[in-house]
Design an enzyme around this catalytic site. Structure first.
Site, short mmCIF file in Angstrom:
data_model
loop_
_atom_site.label_atom_id
_atom_site.label_comp_id
_atom_site.label_asym_id
_atom_site.label_seq_id
_atom_site.Cartn_x
_atom_site.Cartn_y
_atom_site.Cartn_z
N ARG A 183 0.94 -1.16 0.10
CA ARG A 183 -0.07 -0.11 0.04
C ARG A 183 0.76 1.22 0.05
O ARG A 183 2.19 1.16 0.02
CB ARG A 183 -0.95 0.05 1.16
CG ARG A 183 -0.14 0.07 2.64
CD ARG A 183 -0.84 -0.54 3.78
NE ARG A 183 -0.05 -1.35 4.55
CZ ARG A 183 0.76 -0.99 5.34
NH1 ARG A 183 1.14 0.20 5.41
NH2 ARG A 183 1.57 -1.61 6.18
N SER A 206 10.31 1.00 -9.02
CA SER A 206 9.18 1.79 -9.31
C SER A 206 9.36 2.85 -9.82
O SER A 206 10.33 3.19 -10.64
CB SER A 206 8.42 1.71 -7.79
OG SER A 206 7.15 2.26 -8.02
N ASP A 208 9.46 7.36 -9.27
CA ASP A 208 10.08 8.24 -8.16
C ASP A 208 9.38 8.38 -6.82
O ASP A 208 10.09 8.39 -5.61
CB ASP A 208 10.09 9.73 -9.07
CG ASP A 208 10.93 9.71 -9.97
OD1 ASP A 208 12.01 9.47 -10.11
OD2 ASP A 208 10.53 10.40 -11.15
N GLU A 213 8.98 8.06 -0.76
CA GLU A 213 8.75 7.31 0.59
C GLU A 213 10.05 6.88 1.31
O GLU A 213 9.95 7.19 2.58
CB GLU A 213 7.65 6.25 0.16
CG GLU A 213 6.57 6.40 -0.14
CD GLU A 213 5.49 5.16 -0.02
OE1 GLU A 213 6.02 4.21 0.66
OE2 GLU A 213 4.44 5.29 -0.67
N SER A 239 5.91 5.40 -14.07
CA SER A 239 5.45 6.13 -15.18
C SER A 239 6.44 7.49 -15.05
O SER A 239 6.67 8.07 -16.12
CB SER A 239 4.06 6.41 -15.16
OG SER A 239 3.65 6.90 -14.03
#
Ligand code: ADP
Ligand code: MG
Length: 613
Positions: A183, A206, A208, A213, A239
């Site tokens: 999550r 992933s 940026d 995080e 993306s």
């Protein structure tokens, strides 16, 4: 230490056979930049294909031995990722047979000499001038924590990670544990509770957003000062892959997107090497503070970023479409931008920059290349907490699985099947044979269609959202409280703007070079703004020119640029969107101060020779 060698100086030279043993014979030459492969028999190639393997295209190397005890040959295998005719990289494993001596022991020493020398060159480790090259020159494998957002980009992150990243990291002999985030803010909470001493690096797989995080999680620890020095890396599967675009460029690769960008960044990660990373402390209207490695945006850029979330399925093309739609419905925003010009408080050792007199300030001269420290430090090899993933073929006792990972090299796959030679097994003396399982997947693969992340909805996090605010971190000594007047050496611009952008690295997207002269550790925030009055055609030209960073020389009178150490942005238009590193934050006045080199970024070695297709 010996003086640096010329790139073309041969370090090792020798004759080798191949696998299977009756295959061709080669003369190999190793230089600090490349492995030269020249076929000797059956006959020298007229136009050698794949004869030059630049080290920039090598992930790793291992030694192998034949399962047939009567084979005195020893083998070493080089994992390469050459570019095909159409530019895309494909994995190819090249296996060579050391067979110049009568006994296996002697041949093994030779295979190990080559494999060790190659790994040392890849990692930037010194080779002994006259001493022997043996595997004990190599440090213990680095241990990486991989955090994968399975919904990153088009939901391809896990697939790409499993098929491309994990095999390459194994080939490089790196140890890793992998956690899939479940999550939003999962990664942030994870790194807050992590025993950081167990890791040599935390790598996000992933866009940026996941690295955002991680960095904010590291800074939201009581031991933030130590914690934020943990080397972090990024493998682009989102993306928005701006930081990866900058890493790719610094590594000497041509601009690219998608899987090519991922493979380039993975190759760089495998080679080790890090450098300081500037982090921007951003204070929002509520007093909440967060840390940015990328950008603070208002107006056109943040509008496009947030509105294009609904085109997530397009991958990075979502920004192109969003830009076109954004141009059609162009807004202007009234506001005030104040900044502390870079030259008023030069950083301790760095170059001093010209004082910003007009709005358009020339870019600073590039600073000297930063020293990079090796990725590998002493690592504790912890017991694996959970079963290994299905990396190797289940139940296969053969070590061949690693060679068929990632599809395997077709030529090798054929060899394994049809050749009369016994298969090879890993030579245990290399410190980290790539085919030994080292990884653990800590959370299950979630099936089903990706859900939209919480942040992608139309509602921005409310002021003071607890998870979004960092309670720790360095004081912002350049910033008076929000709302109080600024010192006299600050510059203030007020008016109607189409966009305001504060960017730390060079790239705003994998193919958008917003601040071409920016460096990860220049200690500067690069401010760009476009005033109202700009035509749609000019704005489009600016963004098209940004692909190669030439927008600053288009002569657009509404475009402004300055370098700063701190800034304050005060929107006067009551509604709008503000983003920090692509994530929407509360709308209102904000201010920010650069903290030079506070973080550490895994970048790989600098300036590898540019890889043209
Ligand atoms: P992209 O570039 O595709 O947007 P990001 O890495 O930026 O990829 O991630 C988008 C958002 O998803 C970030 O806000 C991140 O915090 C959030 N996120 C991370 N893991 C998950 C998850 N498992 N489910 C939903 N959202 C997640
Ligand atoms: Mg993002």
């Amino acid at each position: 230490m010996a003086p640096p060698l010329a790139a073309s100086t041969p370090l090792l030279h020798g004759e080798f056979g191949s696998y299977p043993a009756k295959g061709p014979r080669f003369a190999l030459t190793l230089t600090s930049q490349a492995l030269h492969i020249q076929r000797l028999r059956p006959k020298p190639e007229a136009r050698p294909r794949g004869g030059l393997v630049p080290l920039a295209e090598v992930s790793g190397c291992c030694t192998l031995r034949s399962r047939s005890p009567s084979d005195p040959g020893a083998y070493f295998c080089v994992y390469t990722y050459p570019q095909g005719r159409r530019g895309g990289r494909r994995r190819a494993a090249r296996t060579f047979r050391a067979d110049g001596a009568a006994t296996y022991e002697e041949n093994r020493a030779e295979a190990q000499r080559w494999a060790t020398a190659l790994v040392c060159l890849l990692r930037g480790l010194p080779l002994p001038g006259d001493g022997e090259i043996t595997p004990d020159l190599l440090p213990r494998p680095a241990r990486l924590l991989l955090l994968v957002n399975p919904f990153g980009g088009r939901g391809l992150a896990w697939q790409w990670c499993k098929n491309h990243v994990l095999p390459m990291i194994s080939e490089a002999g790196l140890s890793f544990n992998l956690i899939q985030t479940e999550r939003q803010n999962h990664a942030r909470e994870l790194v807050q509770g992590l025993n950081l001493g167990e890791w040599d690096g935390i790598v996000t797989v992933s866009g940026d957003g996941l690295l955002y995080e991680v960095l904010n999680g590291l800074l939201d620890r009581p031991d933030w000062e130590e914690a934020v020095k943990t080397p972090v890396g990024i493998l682009p599967c989102g993306s928005g892959n701006a930081l990866a675009g900058a890493v790719n460029q610094r590594g000497g690769f041509a601009p690219c997107l998608g899987l090519d960008l991922l493979l380039n960044c993975s190759l760089l990660l495998c080679r080790g090497g890090s450098q300081p990373l500037d982090l921007l402390s951003v204070t929002l209207a509520s007093g909440a503070r967060c840390f940015s490695f990328l950008s603070v945006a208002w107006g056109f850029v943040s509008d496009v970023d947030i509105q294009s979330e609904r085109f997530r399925a397009l991958g990075s093309a979502r920004f192109t479409l969003g830009t076109v739609l954004g141009l059609a419905a162009l807004h202007t925003y009234r506001g005030r931008l104040s900044y502390l010009p870079a030259s008023t408080e030069p950083p301790s050792p760095g170059p001093s920059l010209p004082r910003a007199k007009s709005e358009l300030v020339l870019a600073p001269a590039p600073a000297p290349p930063a020293a990079h420290s090796p990725l590998h430090r002493s690592v504790s090899d912890l017991p694996l907490p959970l079963p290994q993933p299905s990396l190797a073929s289940p139940g296969s006792p053969e070590p061949l699985a690693v060679l068929s990972l990632n599809g395997g090299g077709p030529e090798l796959a054929g060899d394994w099947g049809g050749a009369g030679d016994a298969p090879l097994s890993p030579d245990p003396l290399m410190p980290s044979p790539p085919n030994l399982p080292k990884a653990a997947v800590l959370s299950p693969i979630t099936e089903g269609p990706p859900e939209m992340p919480v942040s992608s909805g139309p509602h921005p996090p409310g002021p003071g959202t607890p998870a979004a605010a960092c309670r720790w971190g360095p004081p912002d000594h350049l910033l008076p409280p929000l709302g109080s007047p600024l010192p006299p050496d600050w510059v203030t611009l007020e008016g109607d703007f189409v966009l305001m952008l504060a960017i730390s690295p060079s790239h705003l997207g994998a193919d958008l070079v917003a601040a071409p002269h920016a460096r990860f550790d220049d200690g500067l925030v690069h401010l760009l703004w476009v005033r109202s009055g700009v035509s749609r055609a000019m704005l489009l030209r600016l963004f098209l020119a940004m692909e190669n960073g030439s927008h600053l020389s288009l002569g657009c009178p509404q475009l402004g640029y300055a370098t700063a150490r701190a800034f304050r942005l005060e929107p006067l238009t009551p509604r709008g969107v503000l983003t920090v590193d692509g994530e929407q934050v509360e709308y209102g006045p904000l201010q920010a101060q650069m903290h030079p080199g506070m973080g550490t970024l895994l970048t790989g070695p600098p300036g590898c020779p540019r890889q043209e297709p």
